[in-house]
Design a protein around this motif. Structure first.
Motif, mmCIF file in Angstrom:
data_model
loop_
_atom_site.group_PDB
_atom_site.id
_atom_site.type_symbol
_atom_site.label_atom_id
_atom_site.label_comp_id
_atom_site.label_asym_id
_atom_site.label_seq_id
_atom_site.Cartn_x
_atom_site.Cartn_y
_atom_site.Cartn_z
ATOM 1 N N GLU A 1 -26.436 -23.438 -18.138
ATOM 2 C CA GLU A 1 -25.007 -22.845 -17.705
ATOM 3 C C GLU A 1 -25.094 -21.472 -17.874
ATOM 4 O OE1 GLU A 1 -21.612 -25.181 -19.024
ATOM 5 O OE2 GLU A 1 -20.229 -23.736 -19.293
ATOM 6 N N ARG B 1 -7.604 -31.813 -24.568
ATOM 7 C CA ARG B 1 -8.108 -30.149 -25.032
ATOM 8 C C ARG B 1 -9.077 -30.866 -26.388
ATOM 9 N NH1 ARG B 1 -10.756 -25.996 -23.950
ATOM 10 N NH2 ARG B 1 -10.391 -25.086 -25.790
ATOM 11 N N THR C 1 -12.744 -30.577 -24.544
ATOM 12 C CA THR C 1 -13.257 -29.742 -23.939
ATOM 13 C C THR C 1 -13.089 -28.625 -24.959
ATOM 14 O OG1 THR C 1 -11.805 -30.083 -22.210
ATOM 15 C CG2 THR C 1 -12.450 -28.043 -22.157
ATOM 16 N N HIS C 2 -12.690 -28.156 -25.660
ATOM 17 C CA HIS C 2 -13.197 -27.318 -27.382
ATOM 18 C C HIS C 2 -14.249 -27.660 -27.308
ATOM 19 C CE1 HIS C 2 -11.012 -24.980 -30.376
ATOM 20 N NE2 HIS C 2 -12.135 -26.639 -31.157
ATOM 21 N N LYS D 1 -16.975 -29.142 -26.227
ATOM 22 C CA LYS D 1 -18.200 -29.266 -25.366
ATOM 23 C C LYS D 1 -18.162 -28.003 -25.409
ATOM 24 C CE LYS D 1 -20.228 -28.114 -20.966
ATOM 25 N NZ LYS D 1 -19.389 -27.414 -20.496
ATOM 26 N N GLY D 2 -17.644 -26.970 -25.317
ATOM 27 C CA GLY D 2 -17.774 -25.643 -25.530
ATOM 28 C C GLY D 2 -18.648 -25.110 -26.320
ATOM 29 N N ASN E 1 -22.090 -26.272 -26.070
ATOM 30 C CA ASN E 1 -22.847 -25.521 -25.302
ATOM 31 C C ASN E 1 -24.214 -24.269 -25.937
ATOM 32 O OD1 ASN E 1 -21.884 -26.145 -22.802
ATOM 33 N ND2 ASN E 1 -20.303 -24.169 -22.884
ATOM 34 N N ALA F 1 -15.504 -18.649 -26.039
ATOM 35 C CA ALA F 1 -15.274 -19.221 -25.748
ATOM 36 C C ALA F 1 -12.629 -18.701 -25.701
ATOM 37 C CB ALA F 1 -14.516 -20.642 -25.393
ATOM 38 N N LEU G 1 -10.219 -17.391 -23.026
ATOM 39 C CA LEU G 1 -9.236 -18.345 -22.916
ATOM 40 C C LEU G 1 -7.645 -17.651 -23.203
ATOM 41 C CD1 LEU G 1 -10.487 -22.505 -24.123
ATOM 42 C CD2 LEU G 1 -10.191 -21.307 -21.579
ATOM 43 N N ILE H 1 -10.962 -17.795 -18.630
ATOM 44 C CA ILE H 1 -12.633 -17.728 -18.632
ATOM 45 C C ILE H 1 -13.113 -18.392 -16.761
ATOM 46 C CG2 ILE H 1 -12.417 -20.660 -17.506
ATOM 47 C CD1 ILE H 1 -14.091 -19.928 -21.169
HETATM 48 C C1 MEV Z 1 -17.885 -24.743 -20.752
HETATM 49 O O1 MEV Z 1 -18.954 -24.276 -20.536
HETATM 50 C C2 MEV Z 1 -16.945 -23.893 -22.323
HETATM 51 C C3 MEV Z 1 -15.461 -24.567 -21.957
HETATM 52 O O2 MEV Z 1 -14.841 -25.102 -21.259
HETATM 53 C C4 MEV Z 1 -15.028 -23.494 -23.318
HETATM 54 C C5 MEV Z 1 -13.207 -24.216 -23.784
HETATM 55 O O3 MEV Z 1 -12.267 -24.693 -22.565
HETATM 56 O O4 MEV Z 1 -13.363 -24.424 -24.831
HETATM 57 C C6 MEV Z 1 -15.082 -22.717 -21.685
#
Ligand code: MEV
Length: 437
Positions: free
Chosen positions: A85, A273, A276-277, A279-280, A283, A379, A383, A388
């Motif tokens: 990514e 949320r 996704t949080h 997931k970041g 990363n 992130a 945000l 982002i």
């Molecule tokens: C993208 O790979 C990761 C984010 O979506 C994490 C987040 O939303 O906190 C930017």
């Protein structure tokens, strides 16, 4: 239609590729060239990679990047990151630089125990299995003495075996819950070998145990396997500074801190949320786990389970403002190895460890937790301020340009143009159309 193949793993690499080409690729020479392009000229190195798994036909590259300026417990690190990514390494570097000027990251290992279970079926009297276990426990421990000899010498090994009744959740289900200290090894092979031996001895001893014979009800082993859920192998990382030190270009420290904490509270409350949080966060974590040859699936599974430990999936990070101090932290379970597995085999993994100044497993846990926290900071910072996409698409610009086969001159012009313009796929196409016209 393709026919099933027999003895595929026994074929040579050339025969495998030949079969694939004929069966699925229309003998397309381009497909074969693609596979070959990624072979390594160094035959010894190629053989090393061939042997990592079964049926290797080529190598799959991912970028190996570096995020410098990570001040962790007073020591500066450049983190090796393997990830596809575009924006991840840039975001990590940004967060590292931000906290470098504000005291850096503090990290601390809270516990280091791993675990595994022998899963047992038993439908007899509970008291009998309890008495039996108390009697055989020393034999079970003695039975793994050869397996754990070296680990014990280094100060690790089996910590305890407990018999746990799970019959309320599942009729007849018991566990031998085993805990281990595996030091600098991730320990999967060690733990599984111990568990299988314990299971074997347990079953063998049970066969001649009079109370089981009397009721003709014997415990039976269902399976023996380590758990990738390691809530007793925890690490914490944290950053903190006075709120006013968070002031940035268009935003005061107080407003930024409040928005930031609010974003964390939303991820604490709302699973959509939180996923996704987290997931970041992953990363950053996965990129380091890959670079250091660790098992990212094990880490992912364990961390997400931990995120749901209180019955609801929630944020792995916490943030607060107390008496004018902003604190942002993460607590995660991590079973990592700095010896064994790929760590001694893959030359780039070895490089990654050298770059990290050859940490032990505990130090690696701290560094990985910091990478997760830093990634999350970057992130959330984006945000709650610019959004982002600005940074994300800026980093993705080169991928779009490559996809559109832009020349080096076109790329330079595009980078300059998109410095002040919003990047999107269509915007890049129209920019290139105009430039080319
Ligand atoms: C993208 O790979 C990761 C984010 O979506 C994490 C987040 O939303 O906190 C930017």
């Amino acid at each position: 239609m393709a026919e099933p193949v027999t003895g595929f793993s026994k074929k040579t690499k050339a025969e495998k590729i030949d079969w694939l080409a004929k069966t699925y690729l229309n003998n397309n020479p381009e497909a074969l060239r693609t596979l070959q392009k990624y072979w390594n000229e160094d035959l010894k190195l190629q053989k090393l990679h061939d042997d990592f798994i079964e049926n290797t036909v080529s190598n799959y590259y991912l970028p190996f990047g570096v995020a410098p300026n990570f001040l962790i417990n007073g020591k500066l690190f450049a983190l090796p990151m393997v990830i596809e990514e575009s924006s991840v390494v840039a975001a990590a570097s940004n967060a590292a630089k931000f906290w470098l000027q504000r005291g850096g990251f503090k990290a601390q290992v809270l516990s280091t125990q791993k675990n595994g279970q022998v899963h047992v079926d038993y439908f007899g009297k509970e008291q009998d299995i309890v008495s039996f276990f108390a009697e055989v426990k020393p034999k079970l421990i003695a039975g793994i003495s050869t397996i754990q000899k070296n680990m014990k010498k280094r100060g690790g090994g089996l910590v305890d075996i407990e018999l746990i009744s799970k019959t309320e959740a599942l009729n007849g289900y018991y566990q031998l819950h085993c805990t281990f200290e595996t030091l600098d090894a991730m320990g999967a092979n060690f733990i599984n070998s111990c568990l299988e031996q314990i299971a074997k001895d347990f079953e063998a001893e049970a066969d001649s145990y009079a109370p089981f014979m009397a009721q003709n009800a014997f415990p039976e082993i269902v399976m023996s396997i380590l758990s990738n859920y390691v809530p007793e192998c925890l690490v914490k990382a944290e950053v903190s500074c006075p709120v006013e030190k968070l002031a940035q270009k268009d935003i005061s420290g107080a407003t930024f801190a409040q928005k930031f904490v609010r974003a964390i509270h939303i991820a604490k409350t709302e699973p959509r949320r939180a996923v996704t949080h987290n997931k970041g966060i992953m990363n950053g974590i996965d990129a380091l786990i890959l670079a250091t040859g660790n098992d990212f699936r094990a880490v992912e599974a364990g961390i997400h389970a931990y995120a749901s430990k209180d019955g609801k999936y929630t944020s792995l990070t916490n943030a607060k403002i107390e008496e004018g101090i902003f604190t942002f932290s993460i607590e995660i379970p991590l079973a990592l190895g700095t010896v064994g597995g790929l760590t001694n085999l893959h030359p780039l993994v070895k490089f990654a460890f050298d770059l990290l100044q050859n940490p032990n497993a505990k130090q690696l846990m701290e560094i990985v937790a910091v990478a997760g926290l830093a990634q999350n900071f970057a992130a959330i910072r984006s945000l709650v301020t610019t959004g982002i996409q600005k940074g994300h698409m800026k980093m993705h610009l080169m991928n779009i340009l490559n996809q559109l086969e832009a020349s080096e001159t076109e790329k330079k012009k595009a980078v300059a143009h998109f410095n002040d313009n919003t990047v999107s796929h269509s915007a890049v196409i129209s920019f290139l159309d105009k430039t080319r016209a």
